[in-house]
Motif scaffolding. Structure first.
Motif, short mmCIF file in Angstrom:
data_model
loop_
_atom_site.label_atom_id
_atom_site.label_comp_id
_atom_site.label_asym_id
_atom_site.label_seq_id
_atom_site.Cartn_x
_atom_site.Cartn_y
_atom_site.Cartn_z
N LEU A 27 0.42 -4.83 -0.74
CA LEU A 27 -0.95 -4.55 -1.65
C LEU A 27 -0.74 -4.04 -3.09
O LEU A 27 0.23 -3.07 -3.33
CB LEU A 27 -1.91 -3.48 -1.01
N SER A 28 -1.69 -4.35 -4.19
CA SER A 28 -1.51 -3.81 -5.39
C SER A 28 -2.04 -2.32 -5.40
O SER A 28 -2.69 -1.95 -4.34
CB SER A 28 -2.26 -4.82 -6.31
N LEU A 29 -2.02 -2.00 -6.31
CA LEU A 29 -2.71 -0.24 -6.49
C LEU A 29 -4.15 -0.39 -6.18
O LEU A 29 -4.71 0.31 -5.55
CB LEU A 29 -2.09 0.27 -7.86
N ALA A 30 -4.73 -1.35 -6.96
CA ALA A 30 -6.39 -1.56 -6.67
C ALA A 30 -6.60 -1.89 -5.39
O ALA A 30 -7.68 -1.43 -4.70
CB ALA A 30 -6.81 -2.45 -7.56
N GLN A 31 -5.89 -2.54 -4.54
CA GLN A 31 -6.11 -3.11 -3.24
C GLN A 31 -5.87 -2.05 -2.53
O GLN A 31 -6.60 -1.82 -1.36
CB GLN A 31 -5.19 -4.21 -2.91
#
Length: 113
Positions: A27-31
């Motif tokens: 996952l990305s940081l935002a996710q």
């Protein structure tokens, strides 16, 4: 591999979804931040539900207590019999009444200190 995430995971979930270096994994940081917020709100909702329904605690405690004392060969069959027993609602009501009495006694004892 890092032993702590860099994204402020909810307590108890720190070791999940760890990648290597600056990579958090899938996952990305935002996710990851959205997922962490979802986990927190889900936990809060679950805790609120359990507080509003103390019979769930009595049901689970009674089942686990019986499993541990009787040690059935097939827990699945034991659970099927336990949860379909027609006298289960009365048993849970009795456990809830005993729990309420203990809480009342504890409050009295605490007020004396």
């Amino acid at each position: 591999m890092s032993d702590q995430p860099k994204h402020g995971a909810p307590h108890g979930m720190e070791k999940y979804d760890l990648g290597g270096g600056d990579d958090l994994g899938a996952l990305s940081l935002a996710q990851q931040a959205d997922l962490n917020q979802f986990k927190i709100s889900t936990r809060m909702g679950n805790e609120r539900y359990l507080r509003d329904h103390p019979e769930v605690e009595s049901l689970i405690a009674g089942f686990l207590g019986d499993v541990l004392t009787q040690r059935p060969e097939s827990v699945r069959e034991f659970a099927a019999g336990y949860f379909t027993n027609p006298s289960l609602p009365e048993k849970v009501e009795k456990q809830l009444a005993e729990r309420q009495e203990k809480l009342k006694q504890n409050r009295v004892i605490q007020s004396l200190h």
